[in-house]
Scaffold this motif. Structure first.
Motif, PDB file in Angstrom:
ATOM      1  N   THR A 155       0.851  -1.194   0.000  1.00 27.83           N
ATOM      2  CA  THR A 155       0.000   0.000   0.000  1.00 27.83           C
ATOM      3  C   THR A 155       0.881   1.236   0.000  1.00 27.83           C
ATOM      4  OG1 THR A 155      -0.152  -0.136   2.416  1.00 27.83           O
ATOM      5  CG2 THR A 155      -1.978  -1.067   1.144  1.00 27.83           C
ATOM      6  N   MET A 156       0.292   2.353  -0.461  1.00 31.66           N
ATOM      7  CA  MET A 156       0.983   3.639  -0.463  1.00 31.66           C
ATOM      8  C   MET A 156      -0.016   4.736  -0.153  1.00 31.66           C
ATOM      9  SD  MET A 156       3.224   3.311  -3.954  1.00 31.66           S
ATOM     10  CE  MET A 156       3.385   5.098  -4.074  1.00 31.66           C
ATOM     11  N   ALA A 157       0.471   5.788   0.496  1.00 31.72           N
ATOM     12  CA  ALA A 157      -0.384   6.927   0.818  1.00 31.72           C
ATOM     13  C   ALA A 157      -0.479   7.878  -0.371  1.00 31.72           C
ATOM     14  CB  ALA A 157       0.166   7.664   2.037  1.00 31.72           C
ATOM     15  N   ALA A 158      -1.567   8.616  -0.426  1.00 33.17           N
ATOM     16  CA  ALA A 158      -1.812   9.573  -1.511  1.00 33.17           C
ATOM     17  C   ALA A 158      -0.800  10.707  -1.490  1.00 33.17           C
ATOM     18  CB  ALA A 158      -3.229  10.133  -1.390  1.00 33.17           C
ATOM     19  N   ASP A 159      -0.581  11.308  -2.663  1.00 30.86           N
ATOM     20  CA  ASP A 159       0.219  12.521  -2.771  1.00 30.86           C
ATOM     21  C   ASP A 159      -0.359  13.388  -3.884  1.00 30.86           C
ATOM     22  OD1 ASP A 159       1.516  11.901  -5.381  1.00 30.86           O
ATOM     23  OD2 ASP A 159       2.490  10.306  -4.254  1.00 30.86           O
TER      24      ASP A 159
END
Length: 412
Positions: free
Chosen positions: A317-321
């Protein structure tokens, strides 16, 4: 130093079509090359599985330029690290740690260059952690005239310049945000029945600072790696037990629950060893995290075609940017990364059907990995792409840094 022989990427599956590769040992040498050459493009540590780093003319390899690490401590306790873009993460991470600081994240492979990872949106894992590109405070790059200019991430075009695919110039130095150093542990859990994993995917991937899961699209997810800053972890995760620990060795970092430095727990592979011989090809696809279960189920319908060519699929998973070309632009994502056997022809033939299964979930491919998507499909996934094209035209009106990949996939 220059090479005129045909050169290959890390896996030996992409032959660069450039006239030659130049490896300057100083920034002045790099600037002189850019100023005199009509076509030049940056080349990282060759861990891309497509032609994103290829271009006519000269490829510029900056890995021989010294790191020249400068750590700037600010009055409020924050800090930044400025260093050569050709530096590999594993070569500089211990020095950053020794100074009392840390990077927010690292990729699974610490042998990649910082500049190349940033330019392609490469990442580690963590529901609350952004990609490696999100640590950028500023970039120093050589423009078409060989002159150095600095772009800050907060500048007007900053969000469009950080993840740039080499199309804005040759990035020579990078300034990264740091945080106070920290220790981590790594533990493995599993196996998880397929449906259990799908029903709890978000919960599982929020169980630590950085979480990675592995599957071959059979009846289970075989293992989940939980990397956390906490000294104490539960004995089970969604009903799956914590597996017996294994100490670190030449093949992988420690999974025995011992606390260790961040740079020796965030990557999967130790920084002092070569993780493999490139006997693989890769594709990776990012879907909004709310679509994780549906996307995985859709792919499992292709299991009989996927499995003969697959080493393993890693789920992260990755956080938004807000970076214009980021696969995470606009929302948190679930990453489905395929490590394929070295069957590039067969994988290329499979990808159109695989990506068709993911199309309803707005899946974006990793810029440095195999994909069948054309320019129209990519344009539909990136609302800021027209602004990026305009930025490229303004920064490089004579197309010094143009590439076939940029023309074919981005329309630059």
């Amino acid at each position: 130093m220059r090479s005129t022989a045909s050169e290959l990427n890390w896996s030996g599956t992409v032959t660069y079509t450039s006239e030659r590769v130049e490896r300057p040992s100083t920034l002045d040498e790099a600037a002189a090359i850019v100023a005199r050459e009509p076509r030049v493009h940056g080349l990282g540590t060759r861990h891309s599985f497509n032609d994103v780093a290829d271009a006519p003319g000269v490829l510029l390899d900056l890995t021989a330029i010294p790191t020249d690490l400068v750590i700037d401590r600010m009055p409020d306790g924050r800090a930044t690290a400025t260093l050569g873009a050709g530096t590999r993460y594993g070569d500089v991470a211990p020095a950053i740690d020794e100074a009392g600081f840390a990077l927010h994240n690292m990729g699974s492979l610490p042998h990649i260059s910082i500049g190349g990872a940033i330019a392609t949106g490469t990442h580690g894992s963590g529901t609350a952690l952004g990609s490696l590109s999100t640590a950028v405070r500023s970039l120093e790059l050589l423009g078409p005239d060989g002159e150095t200019r600095t772009i800050g991430s907060d500048d007007v075009d900053g969000a469009g310049s950080v993840l740039h695919l080499g199309l804005l110039g040759i990035v020579t130095r990078v300034t990264l945000d740091l945080e106070p150093t920290y220790a981590m542990r790594q533990d493995a859990y599993g196996p998880f029945p397929w449906r259990t994993f799908l029903d709890h995917a978000a919960e599982i991937h929020a169980a630590g600072t950085s979480v990675c899961s592995y599957t071959r699209f059979g009846d289970e997810t075989s293992e989940v790696l939980v990397k956390t800053r906490s000294e104490h972890v539960p004995d089970e995760l969604v009903g799956a037990p914590r597996l017996p620990g294994t100490p670190g060795d030449e093949h992988r970092t420690a999974r025995d629950g011992s606390m260790g430095p961040w740079w020796d727990r965030l990557p999967h592979f130790p920084i002092g060893t070569v993780p493999s011989h490139g006997s693989e090809v890769q594709s990776e696809h990012f879907v909004p995290i709310r679509h994780a279960a549906a996307a995985l189920d859709a792919l499992r319908g292709l299991a009989d075609r996927i499995q003969p060519h697959l080493h393993v699929a890693e789920l992260r998973t990755m956080a938004a940017d807000d970076l214009w070309l980021s696969p995470t632009q606009g929302g948190d994502v679930f990453c489905i990364a395929f490590t394929w056997k070295k069957h590039p022809v067969e994988v290329a033939a499979l990808l159109p059907d695989l990506e068709a299964r993911l199309a309803p979930f707005d899946a974006r491919p990793h810029w440095g990995k195999m994909s069948s998507l054309d320019a129209d499909a990519v344009a539909a996934l990136y609302p800021r792409l027209p602004a990026f094209r305009d930025l490229v035209r303004r920064a490089d009106p004579d197309r010094t840094f143009a590439s076939a990949f940029g023309e074919r996939v981005l329309g630059t």
